[in-house]
Design a protein around this motif. Sequence first.
Motif, mmCIF file in Angstrom:
data_model
loop_
_atom_site.group_PDB
_atom_site.id
_atom_site.type_symbol
_atom_site.label_atom_id
_atom_site.label_comp_id
_atom_site.label_asym_id
_atom_site.label_seq_id
_atom_site.Cartn_x
_atom_site.Cartn_y
_atom_site.Cartn_z
ATOM 1 N N ARG A 171 -8.339 12.431 -10.101
ATOM 2 C CA ARG A 171 -7.422 11.626 -9.970
ATOM 3 C C ARG A 171 -6.208 11.468 -11.070
ATOM 4 O O ARG A 171 -5.099 11.482 -10.907
ATOM 5 N N TRP A 172 -6.521 11.268 -12.293
ATOM 6 C CA TRP A 172 -5.799 11.191 -13.329
ATOM 7 C C TRP A 172 -6.074 12.239 -14.588
ATOM 8 O O TRP A 172 -7.324 12.638 -14.625
ATOM 9 N N TRP A 212 0.860 -1.076 -0.027
ATOM 10 C CA TRP A 212 -0.177 0.188 0.007
ATOM 11 C C TRP A 212 0.911 1.292 0.082
ATOM 12 O O TRP A 212 0.565 2.151 -0.708
ATOM 13 N N ILE A 232 2.601 1.818 -3.438
ATOM 14 C CA ILE A 232 1.676 2.183 -4.531
ATOM 15 C C ILE A 232 1.099 3.713 -4.181
ATOM 16 O O ILE A 232 1.189 4.439 -4.903
ATOM 17 N N ARG A 233 0.957 4.131 -3.069
ATOM 18 C CA ARG A 233 0.746 5.597 -2.508
ATOM 19 C C ARG A 233 1.674 6.582 -2.751
ATOM 20 O O ARG A 233 1.489 7.555 -3.341
ATOM 21 N N THR A 264 4.071 5.989 -5.205
ATOM 22 C CA THR A 264 4.554 6.147 -6.324
ATOM 23 C C THR A 264 3.649 6.559 -7.705
ATOM 24 O O THR A 264 3.852 7.266 -8.512
ATOM 25 N N HIS A 265 2.416 6.586 -7.245
ATOM 26 C CA HIS A 265 1.196 7.194 -8.179
ATOM 27 C C HIS A 265 0.745 8.429 -7.547
ATOM 28 O O HIS A 265 0.076 8.605 -6.290
ATOM 29 N N GLN A 266 0.920 9.433 -8.189
ATOM 30 C CA GLN A 266 0.620 10.847 -7.714
ATOM 31 C C GLN A 266 -0.795 11.364 -8.420
ATOM 32 O O GLN A 266 -0.676 11.586 -9.521
ATOM 33 N N PRO A 267 -1.755 11.410 -7.700
ATOM 34 C CA PRO A 267 -2.837 11.863 -8.448
ATOM 35 C C PRO A 267 -2.848 13.414 -8.789
ATOM 36 O O PRO A 267 -2.054 14.254 -8.267
ATOM 37 N N THR A 268 -3.679 13.795 -9.739
ATOM 38 C CA THR A 268 -3.331 15.313 -10.160
ATOM 39 C C THR A 268 -4.473 16.232 -9.441
ATOM 40 O O THR A 268 -4.031 17.262 -9.368
#
Length: 87
Positions: free
Chosen positions: A47-48, A28, A31-32, A34-38
Motif C-alpha cells: 500500500r505505501w 470514506w 479518504i479513499r 485522497t490517499h493513493q496506494p502505490t
Amino acid sequence: MMYWNGGGWAWMMFMPLLWIVLIGLVVWAVIRLTHQPTGHGNGPEQRWPQRETAEEILDRRFASGEIDAEAYTEARQRLAAHSPRRQ
C-alpha cells in the motif's frame, strides 16, 4: 407541524442513523480519493512506498550527478563503518 404525512416517531428514530451513515460515506469517499496506494493488493507492504536506505539514496545521487566519485566513495566508507553488520 409534522412532515412526511405524519411519519412521527419512526422518522425521528431513524433520522440520526441516516445522518451517521451519510457522514460516514462522505468521510470514506474523501479518504479513499485522497490517499493513493502505490501497489495492487491488500497487504500493508504494497500500500505505501518503502523508504529508501541511505545506500540507495547515495547511489541515486551519484547516478544523477549530484555528487562526484570521491564524495561517493567517502560516504560509502562512512556508511559501511557505521552500519550494523548483517549476518
